[in-house]
Every structure is written in structure tokens, then in C-alpha cells.
Enzyme design. Structure first.
Site, PDB file in Angstrom:
ATOM      1  N   CYS A 123      47.980 -16.836  22.413  1.00 29.64           N
ATOM      2  CA  CYS A 123      47.714 -15.818  23.227  1.00 29.64           C
ATOM      3  C   CYS A 123      48.360 -16.114  24.404  1.00 29.64           C
ATOM      4  O   CYS A 123      48.416 -15.068  25.310  1.00 29.64           O
ATOM      5  CB  CYS A 123      46.104 -15.963  23.516  1.00 29.64           C
ATOM      6  SG  CYS A 123      45.285 -15.662  22.152  1.00 29.64           S
ATOM      7  N   SER A 150      42.508 -10.047  17.295  1.00 29.99           N
ATOM      8  CA  SER A 150      43.195  -8.882  18.088  1.00 29.99           C
ATOM      9  C   SER A 150      42.173  -8.095  18.697  1.00 29.99           C
ATOM     10  O   SER A 150      41.176  -8.217  18.386  1.00 29.99           O
ATOM     11  CB  SER A 150      43.968  -8.145  16.866  1.00 29.99           C
ATOM     12  OG  SER A 150      42.875  -7.611  15.871  1.00 29.99           O
ATOM     13  N   LYS A 206      33.533 -19.025  10.180  1.00 28.87           N
ATOM     14  CA  LYS A 206      34.413 -18.221   9.429  1.00 28.87           C
ATOM     15  C   LYS A 206      35.795 -18.357   9.793  1.00 28.87           C
ATOM     16  O   LYS A 206      36.355 -17.606  10.667  1.00 28.87           O
ATOM     17  CB  LYS A 206      33.711 -16.794   9.609  1.00 28.87           C
ATOM     18  CG  LYS A 206      34.150 -16.155   8.293  1.00 28.87           C
ATOM     19  CD  LYS A 206      35.477 -15.942   7.545  1.00 28.87           C
ATOM     20  CE  LYS A 206      36.539 -15.037   8.506  1.00 28.87           C
ATOM     21  NZ  LYS A 206      37.622 -14.661   7.910  1.00 28.87           N
ATOM     22  N   PHE A 234      43.964 -17.173  13.030  1.00 29.43           N
ATOM     23  CA  PHE A 234      44.828 -17.954  12.197  1.00 29.43           C
ATOM     24  C   PHE A 234      45.692 -19.017  13.088  1.00 29.43           C
ATOM     25  O   PHE A 234      46.301 -20.151  12.621  1.00 29.43           O
ATOM     26  CB  PHE A 234      45.640 -17.069  11.492  1.00 29.43           C
ATOM     27  CG  PHE A 234      46.943 -16.586  12.192  1.00 29.43           C
ATOM     28  CD1 PHE A 234      47.982 -17.368  12.360  1.00 29.43           C
ATOM     29  CD2 PHE A 234      46.892 -15.268  12.827  1.00 29.43           C
ATOM     30  CE1 PHE A 234      49.280 -16.806  13.283  1.00 29.43           C
ATOM     31  CE2 PHE A 234      47.913 -14.664  13.580  1.00 29.43           C
ATOM     32  CZ  PHE A 234      49.100 -15.625  13.821  1.00 29.43           C
ATOM     33  N   GLU A 289      41.382 -16.686   6.801  1.00 30.36           N
ATOM     34  CA  GLU A 289      41.727 -16.900   5.378  1.00 30.36           C
ATOM     35  C   GLU A 289      43.213 -17.322   5.054  1.00 30.36           C
ATOM     36  O   GLU A 289      43.474 -17.975   3.951  1.00 30.36           O
ATOM     37  CB  GLU A 289      41.301 -15.737   4.114  1.00 30.36           C
ATOM     38  CG  GLU A 289      42.025 -14.540   4.840  1.00 30.36           C
ATOM     39  CD  GLU A 289      41.382 -13.469   5.600  1.00 30.36           C
ATOM     40  OE1 GLU A 289      41.579 -12.284   5.554  1.00 30.36           O
ATOM     41  OE2 GLU A 289      40.652 -13.986   6.631  1.00 30.36           O
TER      42      GLU A 289
END
Length: 338
Positions: A281, A226, A173, A149, A176
Site C-alpha cells: 500500500c 482493493s 480468512k 495477498f 487464497e
């Protein structure tokens, strides 16, 4: 309400699962759209499109691929502010951060424009007596990108320009939480002349991810997210014979020594801790101070944070909101624990 769907063969595809999730503007809490959550059948339709497009794209000349990449680069450069606004609306980061993200991604697009010389094979004559050795580099096939995200444009752009330039087809992908940037990018590829099926978008959750990790048509997977999910992606994908690049969450520490320039160190810590609301990050999660300078440094950091303007990323703020209320509550819990 806007329905954020899949992208198959250069067109929007609503899918058939009937499942969806709300998409919100973190600055206001308003629900701005509904993202389709793919069923297994939806995921297979996207993967099948990538597989069908692969033979022709693999056989396309480097000259044709490069021309499309240059066209995509020019369109992106001219309209990157549009993409930055989409990122801010769904992620929450301030516009300057979002624009910086797009620019970082564009660097990889530009690198891919010159990929041709890296695709050369090699020839060694008489490597052994009367034995010649030849190596060639060939595309793998359909490849998948599962992106996080926090960088809905930059992280995918670390991967798909290289994959496309080298003759592979792509299924992206996205998270969401931030699904719209991927569709904007897909439409830009179509405008640049990329053939149908070469770049596809699969919206969804774990159902979509699992199909990408297990479907034999997908030859490689790149993931950023993660650490626990990275471990799952790596173990599942490799057990199904795929090449997997799984990058887990980073935790970064800074060490400040007694002879440091404390003003410079304080500026660096504020930028590292609060840039992009700390949702990246390279954010500094822990600061270790050596010697008796700790109180002075903490004071300088506190002084700087008091001047930070937090709020809507479109309204001249220094730091935008966290991406969801759940994330906000998790961060607040650390403050309470401290």
C-alpha cells in the site's frame, strides 16, 4: 500435492466442499499446493467453533490471556525465519522483505502483551448531582479478519493479537493466493497454549467472505484490500449489523522540489517503487517533479534500477517476482501504454 485446509479447534480441517484452487511459487511457476475453497457449510463450521469458544475465552483472566500472548511472542521471535520462508514461497517477495513483514507484525503482538491497562473502565462520582457514571469495556464475540495477498502475516497480525488479548475469538480468512502462512500462525498459537476455537482459519473465496459478512455470530469484520471490495465489505457487513473496518487500496504520490537532494530522492523512489515488487500500500505510484530537475532525477532513478537483481526471492535478489502471471501482465500493460 499439499492440501492447504481450514483450521478449526486447533486442528486441520479439510472441509467438505470438494472445491480447491492451485497455489503456485511465483518464482518458478510451479504449483506447490491446493487450497480448499470453503462451502457455506464449511464456513459455518469454522464460525461455530469461534462462537463456541467465546464464552470461556471471554471469562479467562487477563493474566491467563497475557501469559499465552507472551508465549506466542517468544515462539514467533524464535521461528520467524520459518514464516518468512513460507511468505516468500507463495508471495514471491525476497526473504529480507518477508522477514521485515513478520517483524512489523510482531510489534503488534508485543503491544498486545501489554494491553491490560487499556482494558480498564472508568468511574466518575457525582457526574451530575448524586449521579455516578461507570464505563466498562467488554469483548464483542467472534470477529473476522479478511486479509490481502501482499502481507499474509503482517496484516492479520495488525488485528488478531488485539482481538485475542481483549477476549474475542477470531476467524481469519486469508487470500487464497497465499494461504499457508495462516496455518503456520494457527499452529503456533496452539503451541503457545491458546484454547481450541479462539483462533480459526477459513480458506476460501467470495463464498467464505459472504458468510463472514452475513452470519449473525460474527460481530465485527476487519478488511484490507482493493477499494471496490472494501466498499462491498463495508456495505454488506454494516447492513447485517456488524462493526466493519474496511481499508481500501492506497495510491501514493511523491513530490520532489527543485532544491531536493536528488541522490536521496532517487534512492527513496527506487525503494518505494520496487520494494516488495511494488505490491504494498505504501508503494509510490506516481512521482511529481517540480521545475527543471526532472531529467536529472529520472536519470538517477534509471541508473539505480539497472543494478537491481530481480529473480527468486530466496537467491539474493533485490526484487522478487509479482505474485501471479495475471498481475505481471497487468503491470506490463502499463509499460506498453506508456
Amino acid at each position: 500435492m499439499t492440501v492447504i485446509a481450514h483450521w478449526i479447534d486447533n486442528t486441520i480441517a479439510p472441509g467438505s466442499s470438494g472445491n480447491s484452487a492451485p497455489v503456485t511459487n511465483p518464482a518458478t511457476g510451479a504449483v506447490t499446493g491446493s487450497v480448499a475453497l470453503a462451502s457455506v457449510q464449511d464456513a459455518r463450521a469454522v464460525i461455530d467453533a469461534a462462537a463456541a469458544a467465546f464464552p470461556d475465552w471471554r471469562d479467562s483472566s487477563l493474566a491467563k490471556r497475557t501469559a499465552i500472548l507472551f508465549a506466542f511472542r517468544e515462539l514467533l521471535n524464535a521461528r520467524k525465519h520459518e514464516l518468512a520462508e513460507i511468505i516468500t514461497a507463495e508471495h514471491g517477495k525476497v526473504l529480507s522483505d518477508a522477514l521485515g513483514e513478520v517483524s512489523r507484525g510482531q510489534e503488534v503482538v508485543e503491544f498486545a502483551c501489554g494491553i491490560a491497562h487499556l482494558l480498564k473502565g472508568g468511574m466518575t462520582e457525582n457526574a451530575s448531582t448524586n449521579v455516578d457514571v461507570t464505563s466498562i469495556r467488554q469483548p464483542l464475540g467472534p470477529v473476522a479478519i479478511i486479509s490481502p495477498f501482499n502481507f499474509p502475516a503482517m496484516v492479520p497480525m495488525w488485528f488478531f493479537p488485539i482481538a485475542i488479548a481483549t477476549g474475542n475469538t477470531v476467524v481469519l480468512k486469508p487470500s487464497e493466493k497465499v494461504p499457508s502462512a495462516s496455518l503456520w500462525i494457527a499452529a503456533l498459537w496452539a503451541e503457545a497454549g491458546l484454547p481450541a476455537g479462539v483462533f480459526n482459519v477459513l480458506q476460501g473465496d467470495k463464498t467464505a467472505v459472504d458468510e463472514l459478512l452475513t452470519n449473525p455470530a460474527i460481530k465485527a469484520v476487519s478488511f484490507v484490500g482493493s477499494t471496490p471490495i472494501a466498499q462491498y465489505v463495508y456495505s454488506t457487513g454494516t447492513s447485517h449489523g456488524k462493526r466493519v473496518q474496511a481499508l481500501g487500496g492506497a495510491k501514493n504520490h511523491a513530490i520532489v522540489l527543485p532544491d531536493a537532494d536528488l541522490d536521496l530522492a532517487a534512492d527513496a523512489m527506487v525503494n518505494a517503487g520496487f520494494g516488495s515488487a511494488g505490491e504494498r500500500c505504501m508503494a509510490i505510484s506516481a512521482l511529481v517533479v517540480v521545475g527543471d530537475i526532472a531529467d536529472e532525477l529520472v536519470g538517477k532513478i534509471a541508473e539505480r534500477t539497472r543494478t537491481l537483481k530481480t529473480g527468486d526471492g530466496t537467491k539474493n535478489s533485490d526484487m522478487g517476482p509479482l505474485v501471479t502471471k495475471a498481475h505481471r501482465d497487468k503491470v506490463a500493460s502499463y509499460v506498453d501504454a506508456g
